[in-house]
Design a protein around this motif. Structure first.
Motif, PDB file in Angstrom:
ATOM      1  N   LEU A 220       0.827  -1.201   0.000  1.00 19.61           N
ATOM      2  CA  LEU A 220       0.000   0.000   0.000  1.00 19.61           C
ATOM      3  C   LEU A 220       0.861   1.251   0.000  1.00 19.61           C
ATOM      4  N   GLY A 221       0.477   2.209  -0.841  1.00 18.08           N
ATOM      5  CA  GLY A 221       1.118   3.508  -0.817  1.00 18.08           C
ATOM      6  C   GLY A 221       0.643   4.315   0.379  1.00 18.08           C
ATOM      7  N   SER A 222       1.237   5.472   0.597  1.00 20.30           N
ATOM      8  CA  SER A 222       0.948   6.261   1.803  1.00 20.30           C
ATOM      9  C   SER A 222      -0.507   6.692   1.890  1.00 20.30           C
ATOM     10  N   GLN A 223      -1.135   7.012   0.748  1.00 16.29           N
ATOM     11  CA  GLN A 223      -2.528   7.468   0.777  1.00 16.29           C
ATOM     12  C   GLN A 223      -3.461   6.366   1.275  1.00 16.29           C
ATOM     13  N   LEU A 224      -3.283   5.174   0.760  1.00 16.41           N
ATOM     14  CA  LEU A 224      -4.135   4.054   1.188  1.00 16.41           C
ATOM     15  C   LEU A 224      -3.781   3.594   2.591  1.00 16.41           C
TER      16      LEU A 224
ATOM     17  N   GLU B  70      -2.996   5.232   5.102  1.00 16.03           N
ATOM     18  CA  GLU B  70      -3.526   6.114   6.142  1.00 16.03           C
ATOM     19  C   GLU B  70      -5.031   5.965   6.349  1.00 16.03           C
ATOM     20  N   GLN B  71      -5.693   5.159   5.539  1.00 16.82           N
ATOM     21  CA  GLN B  71      -7.149   5.011   5.651  1.00 16.82           C
ATOM     22  C   GLN B  71      -7.477   3.972   6.722  1.00 16.82           C
ATOM     23  N   ALA B  72      -8.050   4.431   7.825  1.00 17.31           N
ATOM     24  CA  ALA B  72      -8.334   3.537   8.958  1.00 17.31           C
ATOM     25  C   ALA B  72      -9.346   2.462   8.575  1.00 17.31           C
ATOM     26  N   LEU B  73     -10.380   2.841   7.799  1.00 22.32           N
ATOM     27  CA  LEU B  73     -11.403   1.868   7.394  1.00 22.32           C
ATOM     28  C   LEU B  73     -10.784   0.753   6.566  1.00 22.32           C
ATOM     29  N   LEU B  74      -9.910   1.116   5.637  1.00 21.18           N
ATOM     30  CA  LEU B  74      -9.262   0.108   4.794  1.00 21.18           C
ATOM     31  C   LEU B  74      -8.367  -0.800   5.629  1.00 21.18           C
TER      32      LEU B  74
ATOM     33  N   LEU C  51      -1.889 -14.213   2.975  1.00 21.37           N
ATOM     34  CA  LEU C  51      -2.025 -12.833   2.534  1.00 21.37           C
ATOM     35  C   LEU C  51      -1.291 -11.919   3.498  1.00 21.37           C
ATOM     36  N   LYS C  52      -0.477 -11.032   2.966  1.00 13.89           N
ATOM     37  CA  LYS C  52       0.239 -10.051   3.805  1.00 13.89           C
ATOM     38  C   LYS C  52      -0.033  -8.653   3.261  1.00 13.89           C
ATOM     39  N   ILE C  53      -0.025  -7.675   4.171  1.00 17.86           N
ATOM     40  CA  ILE C  53      -0.136  -6.281   3.791  1.00 17.86           C
ATOM     41  C   ILE C  53       1.166  -5.608   4.161  1.00 17.86           C
ATOM     42  N   ALA C  54       1.742  -4.857   3.236  1.00 17.15           N
ATOM     43  CA  ALA C  54       3.034  -4.219   3.488  1.00 17.15           C
ATOM     44  C   ALA C  54       3.029  -2.835   2.861  1.00 17.15           C
ATOM     45  N   PRO C  55       3.815  -1.905   3.429  1.00 14.92           N
ATOM     46  CA  PRO C  55       3.939  -0.589   2.806  1.00 14.92           C
ATOM     47  C   PRO C  55       4.732  -0.691   1.509  1.00 14.92           C
ATOM     48  N   SER C  56       4.404   0.160   0.548  1.00 17.06           N
ATOM     49  CA  SER C  56       5.165   0.174  -0.691  1.00 17.06           C
ATOM     50  C   SER C  56       6.580   0.625  -0.432  1.00 17.06           C
ATOM     51  N   SER C  57       7.521  -0.008  -1.080  1.00 15.95           N
ATOM     52  CA  SER C  57       8.916   0.355  -0.881  1.00 15.95           C
ATOM     53  C   SER C  57       9.262   1.607  -1.685  1.00 15.95           C
TER      54      SER C  57
END
Length: 502
Positions: A468-472, A474-478, A496-502
């Motif tokens: 996820l990029g910074s905009q996504l 930061e979305q608490a609902l997401l 399934l893993k969620i990670a910040p975009s490098s």
């Protein structure tokens, strides 16, 4: 510079009818079919259905032996250019999947059972091409072994499509089961057919037609017998000629004594029942005559195959109609579809899907909210039911099942039971497709104006990582939605893993 003419395209269709199986192999070139091989065998699959709806082993053996004879004619046809379709007997048989598994193994190709109205649409498509030079509104009648299709259309557009539960094999068993022929039995068969026709008679007569046409083996046989006896011109059936034929059949007194000039011996036992249905058609629609025309289901299947994966794909108007009819939020549907297409591109060679599966994922994205027209509660289930059980022109039943699965799987607990009901060969790919759709729906949960692009998806085997990029991010609902999604997918065995975009 002169343009090089395109090479002919080899196509093939197998029609698994309730009375006969037919094979048609043709080259499609410059808008026309050039027949390479045409075979037909009386298999009488419907005669193998018992009172509990089970297809007998003997009937399955006859069918498989026929397909084994067809198989060598398919060797030069690409798998993508072959369709094998089953009709009423396979729709009705409770154990049809047992036969289908064996037949698919023999042919090395999937078999599609088509719904009654879809069968009618394909019949009309084949007949309309055969009658392309004849203008005006027409009535097409196709008397099969287990069902009879009725279509009113003009040019290549059907205006009314129906499939009624009456056929020459099923009516033979029902009204002439002991082999005896009489006026009383014939009239009982006709009255039963008239009862079925009562459901469509008024609507069809209101639409009207200028040209009644028959396209089935029964009607072809009736025309041949009447021509051989001199009662009708070649290729034409008149009311008077049909009445004469009816009397001749009754005088035979038993099915094993039906032997008429122009009638093939392998059709004789089911011919009286077919004539009874044809008589009822003449009576209900007050016809004075009907002509026979070549072009039926198998030709329609080939012409339909030509349009697949193009702008002429017969399924595209159906999808557009579903979106309109159920008032799907077009922007949200398009945003989710854009996300799944982006995911497919990002995964590249890691997760590769055939063209048809990529299309189905796109279509499921467009229709994932169709169930909201029924209720917001459990709308993914309602949507799946509508897609699985509705009449969807252009779609076979297996295609409807696959589309319904994706819509069912797009939210909440992953539906492992429904996945197991898909053909085993498709389960792995459709599990992956469903996982992509689920993530695309979550990324669009806030119903944005435009589809989000601030993400990247990667795969390592079955393990997915959503960056996820910074905009996504930061979305608490997401974030909350994705935490729940990790649990849903992992409980189904999908990492399934969620990670910040490098």
């Amino acid at each position: 510079m002169s343009r090089t003419p395109s090479a002919p395209r080899r196509l093939a269709a197998i029609d698994l009818g309730s009375n006969s199986f037919h094979l048609l192999v043709a080259n499609y070139h410059q808008g026309r079919l050039q027949v390479v091989a045409r075979l037909g065998e009386k298999v009488q699959l419907a005669a193998g259905l018992d009172a509990t709806g089970q297809l007998s082993e003997a009937a399955m053996a006859r069918a498989l032996a026929c397909l084994a004879r067809f198989a060598p004619f398919l060797e030069e046809t690409p798998k993508s250019q072959l369709r094998v379709v089953g009709t009423n007997a396979l729709r009705a048989a409770h154990n049809s999947q047992a036969f289908i598994r064996r037949a698919e193994a023999l042919l090395g190709h999937p078999i599609e059972i088509v719904a009654g109205r879809e069968e009618a649409r394909l019949i009309y498509l084949g007949a309309a091409h055969a009658l392309a030079e004849v203008h005006g509104r027409r009535l097409i009648v196709d008397i099969g072994g287990g069902s009879t299709e009725f279509i009113i259309g003009e040019a290549f557009a059907p205006l009314a499509l129906e499939s009624l539960h009456m056929g020459c094999v099923s009516y033979t068993r029902r009204f002439f089961g002991d082999g005896q022929l009489s006026e009383k039995r014939m009239r009982r068969a006709e009255l039963a057919a008239l009862s079925e026709l009562a459901n469509i008679r008024r609507h069809y007569r209101q639409l009207g037609w200028a040209d009644p046409v028959g396209s089935s083996g029964t009607i072809k046989a009736a025309a041949a017998v009447l021509a051989a006896s001199g009662d009708c011109p070649d290729g034409l059936i008149t009311r008077q000629g049909l009445a004469t034929l009816r009397r001749r059949l009754i005088r035979c007194k038993s099915l094993d004594r039906v032997a008429l000039e122009g009638l093939k011996a392998d059709r004789a036992t089911v011919f009286p029942a077919g004539v009874a249905i044809l008589n009822a058609v003449f009576e209900a629609f007050e016809l004075e005559e009907m002509r026979f025309a070549d072009g039926a289901l198998r030709e329609g299947v080939l012409y339909d195959l030509v349009g697949r994966h193009t702008a002429e794909d017969s399924r595209l108007p159906t999808l557009a109609d579903l979106r309109r009819r159920y008032r799907v939020d077009a922007r949200q549907a398009d945003n989710v579809a854009a996300c799944v297409r982006r995911m497919l591109n990002q995964l590249g060679d890691h997760w590769r899907f055939p063209t048809e599966q990529r299309e189905f994922l796109d279509w499921a994205a467009q229709l994932h909210e169709v169930g909201l027209a029924v209720s917001h509660s459990q709308f993914h289930r309602h949507g799946a039911y509508l897609l699985a059980h509705g009449d969807l022109p252009g779609f076979s039943r297996p295609e409807q099942q696959a589309l319904a699965f994706l819509v069912r799987a797009h939210r909440r607990k992953f539906p492992a039971k429904e996945l197991a009901q898909l053909p085993e060969a498709l389960q792995g790919d459709y599990a992956r497709l469903a996982r992509l759709l689920r993530l695309a729906v979550l990324l669009n949960h806030s119903r944005p104006e435009c589809p989000p692009e601030d993400f990247r998806l990667s795969a390592d085997g079955e393990a997915l990582t959503l960056h996820l990029g910074s905009q996504l991010e930061e979305q608490a609902l997401l974030s909350n939605d994705l935490e729940q999604e990790i649990a849903y997918q992992e409980s189904a065995g999908f990492p399934l893993k969620i990670a910040p975009s490098s």
